[in-house]
Design a protein around this motif. Structure first.
Motif: not given
Lengths: 268, 264
Positions: A110-111, A113-115, A159
């Motif tokens: 997730l991080p 993909r977001e950043h 994560r």
């Protein structure tokens, strides 16, 4: 605070005060967290450890004081500045705080993909590298509900380190784990410090873990930091509060028998 | 005297709490609009939420639409028969459904099925530190969690309302034409003659407003659960926040229905 200390410290906390309504939770906290080392913040339940951690992470605005971290005063920074600083930190929460609607792999990715604008393949490879570091490679496709407590904590750690943060925070990493899993996690924290050179802050009251992993210890009681030092200095401390904590003595309560009876009976 | 003071104090505290909650909900709307205007723009989370709010509510909407249409057909037929005007049945059912019952009933169904889940989901995420985890990963919860839900509500509720209207008209048709023998032509022609674009427009405006209101209130009650009394009550707090969200959303739908009806 000298200029020299500022270059050696990753986080500098000065005169930090937190009030919840009329209750003072943190009382004039001053603390330097050295770079590249493991700082353990320990203390009894209700000592203010978690509130201090939430303030450092920018999740709780303090009543007054300053928290300098990664070139930003978190206590007074805007939301945009706090988000910028947070891109350089990783946090492993007590219960894992993994998103239950995602698989372990998706949680860790997730991080990224977001950043980042990395392609799918690179994201997956990076995620697997971190999963491998925490011995969770086989759990990539499991849902969060299928994980044990120890696995959830290790997945949360994967994560937390996916963006290779400069600072890593743990909230009660060994809480609720069996001794063997707790020891594995402790070893993992030490390995991370050595291999990735991270500054690590651990909030815990698990004595076995504390003396295994800590380079420095800050002891908290009733919203104050009562002592800081190396594990050896803390062990040798003559402070009765610290000795009480280390020797697992129950809290001493001075009871006025008459007043206590009146309290129990409501004055009758 | 002291009980009067206590009563006024508790009334004041209640008003302050209600104002705070309204402020937070409005603030959330501003944040969502702000986040939607800024990149990255992602379609998948919105489609996923539309599936949850819209597609998975479809069976409920179809069943309730047919039932409401049949009840309307039955009631209107009984009334119109007294005046010998059964040919107005189609017009009565269509106007009742398109202007009022379609948007309101659809919104209430969405509140009960999806709205309660949204509050519970966000409430649980709050108490299990998942929202804090998002913040610590520098991911805006407004963008990641709230905005897709609000956009999905904005788009899904009007679509569901159209489905509700469509099946409700057939429910009325079934009762009027097949049960009571009203002429098929008079049912449909009466409807076509009576319903104007203005009626459809009001129904659509209502459904858009209800879609945003319902998702926003439900998101707000779950997301800000930690700032309310429910925040310290764990699982019971989630249950209490969910009940509050359903009650508040339903009242907001009914009140705004009146407001839009009065202003239009």
């Amino acid at each position: 605070m000298t200029g020299n200390t500022q270059t050696d410290t990753a986080i500098t906390i000065r005169n930090l005060v937190v009030d919840y309504g009329p209750r003072r939770i943190l009382n004039d906290i001053n603390l330097d967290i050295p770079s590249g080392q493991i700082m353990v913040i320990m203390g009894q339940s209700g000592a203010g450890k978690s509130t201090l951690l939430r303030c450092i992470l920018g999740l709780k605005k303090p009543t007054s004081g300053s928290i300098h971290m990664l070139g930003t005063d978190i206590a007074t920074a805007s939301q945009k500045e706090i988000y910028k600083a947070r891109k350089q930190i990783g946090v492993a929460f007590q219960g894992g705080a993994l998103f239950s609607s995602m698989t372990v792999g998706e949680n860790i990715e997730l991080p990224l993909r977001e950043h980042t604008n990395l392609d799918e393949k690179t994201i997956q490879i990076m995620s697997r590298i971190k999963l491998d570091m925490v011995n969770m490679l086989d759990a990539e496709h499991l849902m969060v509900a299928e994980l044990s407590g120890g696995m959830a904590k290790r997945a949360a750690l994967a994560r937390a380190i996916i963006m290779d943060p400069k600072l890593l925070f743990f909230d009660e990493p060994s809480a609720g784990l069996d001794p063997s899993t707790a020891a594995e996690l402790d070893q993992l924290i030490i390995t991370l410090k050595i291999s990735l050179g991270m500054t690590i802050v651990v909030v815990t009251h698990e004595l076995d873990s504390i003396f295994k992993i800590a380079d420095h210890i800050a002891v908290m009681k009733d919203g104050n930091i009562v002592e800081t030092g190396t594990p050896q200095q803390i062990s040798a401390s003559t402070n009765p509060e610290i000795q009480g904590l280390l020797n697992r003595k129950p809290r001493e309560t001075i009871v006025d028998t008459d007043a206590h009876l009146r309290r129990l009976t409501g004055g009758f | 005297m002291s009980s009067l003071v206590t009563y006024i104090e508790s009334l004041g505290a209640y008003c302050v709490t209600a104002l705070e909650q309204t402020g937070r909900t409005f603030n959330m709307l501003v944040q969502v609009v702000w986040e939607l205007l800024h990149p990255p723009y992602r379609l998948y989370p919105i489609v996923r939420q539309m599936y949850f709010i819209g597609a998975r509510s479809l069976t409920l909407i179809i069943v309730s639409g047919i039932t409401i249409g049949m009840v309307l057909g039955l009631q209107f037929y009984n009334i119109l028969q007294r005046f010998g005007s059964v040919e107005l049945l189609g017009a009565g059912v269509a106007l009742g459904v398109i202007r009022e019952l379609g948007p309101v009933m659809t919104a209430l169904m969405v509140v009960g099925r999806a709205g309660s889940s949204i509050t519970a989901e966000l409430g649980i995420m709050r108490i299990t530190e998942q929202v804090d985890a998002l913040e610590c990963m520098a991911i805006s919860p407004d963008k990641f969690l709230i905005a897709p839900k609000v956009v999905a509500g904005l788009l899904s509720v009007p679509l569901l309302t159209m489905v509700f209207d469509f099946v409700a008209l057939f429910g009325g048709y079934f009762v009027g034409v097949h049960m009571f023998g009203v002429a098929e032509g008079s049912y449909w022609n009466g409807m076509i003659d009576a319903v104007q674009w203005q009626d459809v427009r009001i129904g659509l405006i209502k459904s858009f407003v209800f879609g945003v209101l319902v998702t926003l209130i439900c998101c707000s009650r779950g997301f800000y659960m930690h700032l309310t009394k429910a925040g310290s009550q764990g699982a019971e707090g989630v249950s209490s926040a969910t009940t509050d969200a359903v009650v508040l959303s339903s009242i907001a739908v009914l009140f705004s229905d009146f407001l839009i009806g009065a202003l239009a």
